[in-house]
Design a protein around this motif. Structure first.
Motif, short mmCIF file in Angstrom:
data_model
loop_
_atom_site.label_atom_id
_atom_site.label_comp_id
_atom_site.label_asym_id
_atom_site.label_seq_id
_atom_site.Cartn_x
_atom_site.Cartn_y
_atom_site.Cartn_z
N GLN A 245 0.83 -1.20 0.00
CA GLN A 245 0.00 0.00 0.00
C GLN A 245 0.86 1.25 0.00
N TYR A 246 1.98 1.19 0.74
CA TYR A 246 2.90 2.32 0.81
C TYR A 246 4.31 1.86 0.49
N THR B 212 4.50 6.03 -7.79
CA THR B 212 3.12 5.92 -7.32
C THR B 212 2.19 5.61 -8.49
N LEU C 160 -0.08 1.48 -5.33
CA LEU C 160 1.11 1.80 -4.54
C LEU C 160 1.23 3.31 -4.38
N LEU C 161 1.46 3.76 -3.16
CA LEU C 161 1.68 5.17 -2.86
C LEU C 161 3.07 5.32 -2.25
N VAL C 162 3.93 6.10 -2.90
CA VAL C 162 5.29 6.32 -2.40
C VAL C 162 5.32 7.58 -1.54
N VAL C 163 5.88 7.46 -0.34
CA VAL C 163 5.95 8.58 0.59
C VAL C 163 7.41 8.90 0.88
#
Length: 205
Positions: free
Chosen positions: A78-79, A151, A174-177
């Protein structure tokens, strides 16, 4: 010999026709007796075509039931953390041999695995995508050096061999932080020192 082989394959062909054209055995028998065979007309095959092509279509005999490929799950974190890596997993079930497994990001292909090739892995340039080929296979893809451009929505598509060429797919997001290197700091506030006297009163400096 050809006709004997064709008639021996009739039950399997009838089962395929039932799935796709709702043709029963009685109609199949009449079509064969009438001259040009039913499978030749259905598959747009000319008369006197070679029977190996018929064999490929009738690979499923009367004792088997065709089951198309199914992508049972796609696992996408998810991340993801900027600069780190992420592993994408694709699980599927297929009775027939698999022709290809492909990965897409936001609808654009960036990775494919074709088991029938000497070099099965192909990688296509895409912004935000860096594939670690050594840690990728038909079941997983490893992305390295994640950026904010990584992302997106990742879809796994599995296609089986002919003659059916069935295809199924599933996706994950997918979320890239970006994680800060240091902890939070308070700026602009005055420090206060409190001291307690022996008599219990507080002194502020």
């Amino acid at each position: 010999v050809f006709m004997d082989t064709a008639f021996s394959l009739l039950p399997g062909l009838a089962q395929i026709f039932k799935l796709y054209e709702n043709v029963d055995l009685e109609k199949s028998d009449r079509a064969v007796e009438g001259g040009a065979s039913l499978w030749e007309r259905t598959l747009k095959m000319p008369p006197n075509s070679s029977y190996p092509m018929i064999l490929s279509v009738a690979a499923l005999d009367s004792s088997s039931v065709y089951s198309p490929v199914v992508v049972s799950s796609v696992t996408v974190p998810q991340y993801g953390v900027h600069g780190k890596h992420a592993v994408l997993y694709c699980s599927y079930r297929s009775v027939q041999p698999v022709y290809s497994v492909r990965w897409y990001k936001n609808g654009k292909e960036f990775f494919s695995f074709l088991p029938g090739k000497d070099q099965p892995i192909s990688v296509h340039d895409l912004p935000g995508i860096t594939v670690d080929i050594g840690k990728s296979s038909i079941y997983q893809v490893t992305l390295t050096f994640l950026t904010l451009g990584s992302t997106g929505r990742y879809r796994c598509e599995v296609s089986e061999e002919g003659p059916m060429f069935a295809t199924d797919s599933a996706f994950g997001d997918l979320l890239v932080v970006v994680v800060p290197l240091d902890g939070p700091k308070i700026l602009g506030a005055k420090k206060q020192i409190l001291s307690r006297r022996k008599d219990g009163h507080q002194l502020q400096f």
